[in-house]
Design a protein around this motif. Structure first.
Motif, PDB file in Angstrom:
ATOM      1  N   ASP A  46       0.749  -1.228   0.108  1.00  0.00           N
ATOM      2  CA  ASP A  46       0.127  -0.024   0.057  1.00  0.00           C
ATOM      3  C   ASP A  46       0.845   1.192   0.004  1.00  0.00           C
ATOM      4  OD1 ASP A  46      -2.186  -1.748   0.066  1.00  0.00           O
ATOM      5  OD2 ASP A  46      -3.024  -0.821   2.114  1.00  0.00           O
ATOM      6  N   GLU A  82      -7.471 -11.846  -5.120  1.00  0.00           N
ATOM      7  CA  GLU A  82      -7.773 -10.463  -5.531  1.00  0.00           C
ATOM      8  C   GLU A  82      -6.352  -9.933  -6.080  1.00  0.00           C
ATOM      9  OE1 GLU A  82     -10.217  -6.587  -3.916  1.00  0.00           O
ATOM     10  OE2 GLU A  82      -9.441  -8.118  -2.441  1.00  0.00           O
ATOM     11  N   GLY A  85      -6.421  -5.928  -6.319  1.00  0.00           N
ATOM     12  CA  GLY A  85      -6.936  -5.237  -5.239  1.00  0.00           C
ATOM     13  C   GLY A  85      -6.476  -3.811  -4.867  1.00  0.00           C
ATOM     14  N   TYR A  87      -4.105  -2.255  -6.174  1.00  0.00           N
ATOM     15  CA  TYR A  87      -4.005  -1.313  -7.439  1.00  0.00           C
ATOM     16  C   TYR A  87      -5.415  -0.579  -7.543  1.00  0.00           C
ATOM     17  CZ  TYR A  87      -3.600   0.352 -12.297  1.00  0.00           C
ATOM     18  OH  TYR A  87      -3.294   1.289 -13.278  1.00  0.00           O
ATOM     19  N   ARG A  88      -6.699  -1.490  -7.507  1.00  0.00           N
ATOM     20  CA  ARG A  88      -7.898  -0.958  -8.019  1.00  0.00           C
ATOM     21  C   ARG A  88      -8.331   0.120  -6.778  1.00  0.00           C
ATOM     22  NH1 ARG A  88     -11.212  -3.557 -11.596  1.00  0.00           N
ATOM     23  NH2 ARG A  88     -10.434  -5.381 -12.118  1.00  0.00           N
ATOM     24  N   ARG A  89      -7.814  -0.061  -5.405  1.00  0.00           N
ATOM     25  CA  ARG A  89      -8.130   0.764  -4.426  1.00  0.00           C
ATOM     26  C   ARG A  89      -7.496   1.971  -4.271  1.00  0.00           C
ATOM     27  NH1 ARG A  89      -5.844  -0.051   0.441  1.00  0.00           N
ATOM     28  NH2 ARG A  89      -5.258  -2.419  -0.177  1.00  0.00           N
ATOM     29  N   ASP A  92      -6.300   3.067  -9.549  1.00  0.00           N
ATOM     30  CA  ASP A  92      -7.465   3.362 -10.549  1.00  0.00           C
ATOM     31  C   ASP A  92      -8.316   2.261 -10.216  1.00  0.00           C
ATOM     32  OD1 ASP A  92      -9.079   3.694 -12.427  1.00  0.00           O
ATOM     33  OD2 ASP A  92      -7.700   4.480 -13.846  1.00  0.00           O
ATOM     34  N   PRO A  93      -9.629   2.209 -10.284  1.00  0.00           N
ATOM     35  CA  PRO A  93     -10.601   1.047  -9.892  1.00  0.00           C
ATOM     36  C   PRO A  93     -10.563   0.302 -11.370  1.00  0.00           C
ATOM     37  CG  PRO A  93     -11.845   3.212 -10.044  1.00  0.00           C
ATOM     38  CD  PRO A  93     -10.498   3.627  -9.829  1.00  0.00           C
ATOM     39  N   ASP A  94     -10.110   1.056 -12.322  1.00  0.00           N
ATOM     40  CA  ASP A  94     -10.303   0.481 -13.792  1.00  0.00           C
ATOM     41  C   ASP A  94      -8.899   0.251 -14.278  1.00  0.00           C
ATOM     42  OD1 ASP A  94     -10.562  -0.451 -16.477  1.00  0.00           O
ATOM     43  OD2 ASP A  94     -11.580   1.550 -17.051  1.00  0.00           O
ATOM     44  N   PRO A  95      -8.397  -0.936 -14.379  1.00  0.00           N
ATOM     45  CA  PRO A  95      -6.785  -1.174 -14.932  1.00  0.00           C
ATOM     46  C   PRO A  95      -6.826  -1.229 -16.086  1.00  0.00           C
ATOM     47  CG  PRO A  95      -8.213  -3.407 -14.284  1.00  0.00           C
ATOM     48  CD  PRO A  95      -8.898  -2.249 -13.774  1.00  0.00           C
ATOM     49  N   SER A 110      -4.408  -4.529 -19.400  1.00  0.00           N
ATOM     50  CA  SER A 110      -3.698  -5.169 -18.143  1.00  0.00           C
ATOM     51  C   SER A 110      -3.163  -6.521 -18.480  1.00  0.00           C
ATOM     52  CB  SER A 110      -4.666  -5.395 -17.041  1.00  0.00           C
ATOM     53  OG  SER A 110      -4.174  -5.953 -15.700  1.00  0.00           O
TER      54      SER A 110
END
Length: 256
Positions: A46, A82, A85, A87-89, A92-95, A110
């Protein structure tokens, strides 16, 4: 139009002075958008994601990124259940972002897979997105993924992403101008089938440089049917121009 291709930041294995230099140089070069082709982190922690986002936001430029294999956890159960997980959080929620902005059209894919951690894959559904999302008109069409679709002169034995040939065919069929890749930590550019430009940049700010290379990123300057690709590399405690290649576009694609 000016773009900056930045890849393989590897926050967690960074050189702090190079991070500061990269931030300062991107501010000075003022690209219209920064395109980041993965490996923002070293171990998908993180704090590493947060540091990468902080760096990109500090440039003051719009930016778009895709994940790399190092952005999937290597040593935690989340890798299996996940993998994107964090990365999205945190990023960007859209990879697999799609950007339409003025004359620019960018699709990110991706390519990392938990079961192909180093090699990566592009599958049929992703190829369908290339054919659909990049089919329209644009001054410059860019496809971006982490794993390479071509071999560089510096590392001719490196593996390509699974599905590389199909990616290049799909790109040529819809008139994509440039495919941006990372992963190999070298600066290279080639003419692919169909007159598509394949472009890699080196690791932007980590100590994980290859022999004979330095940290680098690439500026793309479009002026009509001329595209100048300028490699900026880390030398004498600053980023500076290493080389510029001028590409020309005609009915058969791009040529140097």
């Amino acid at each position: 139009m000016r773009l900056a291709h930045v890849t393989d930041l590897h926050l967690g294995a960074e050189e702090p002075s190079v991070v500061a230099g990269l931030r300062a140089d991107l501010i000075a070069q003022a690209p219209d958008r920064v395109l980041v082709s993965g490996d923002l982190t070293m171990r998908a922690r993180d704090d590493q994601f947060r540091a990468a986002v902080e760096l990109l936001q500090a440039t003051g430029r719009p930016w778009t990124c895709v994940p790399g294999n190092h952005d999937l956890p290597l040593d935690r159960p989340g890798r299996a259940f996940e993998p994107l997980g964090a990365y999205r959080r945190l990023v960007d929620p859209d990879p697999e972002p799609l950007v339409r902005e003025g004359g620019l059209l960018v699709l990110g894919l991706s390519s990392p897979r938990p079961y192909l951690w180093k090699g990566g894959r592009i599958g049929p559904a992703q190829l369908a997105r290339v054919e659909h999302d990049l089919a329209g008109p644009a001054e410059l069409k860019v496809l971006m993924l982490h794993h390479p679709v071509f071999r560089s002169p510096q590392r001719p034995r490196e593996a390509l992403v699974h599905g590389a040939d199909a990616v290049v065919r799909a790109a040529a069929a819809v008139g994509i101008d440039v495919i941006l890749c990372g992963h190999d930590h070298v600066a290279a550019q080639v003419r692919l089938d169909g007159g598509v430009i394949g472009l890699m940049s080196g690791t932007a700010c980590s100590w994980r440089v290859r022999a004979g290379e330095s940290q680098s990123y690439t500026l793309l300057d479009l002026d009509g049917d001329i595209l100048r690709l300028t490699v900026r590399h880390w030398r004498d405690k600053t980023f500076q121009e290493a080389s510029t290649t001028e590409w020309h576009r005609d009915s058969n694609g791009w040529h140097t």
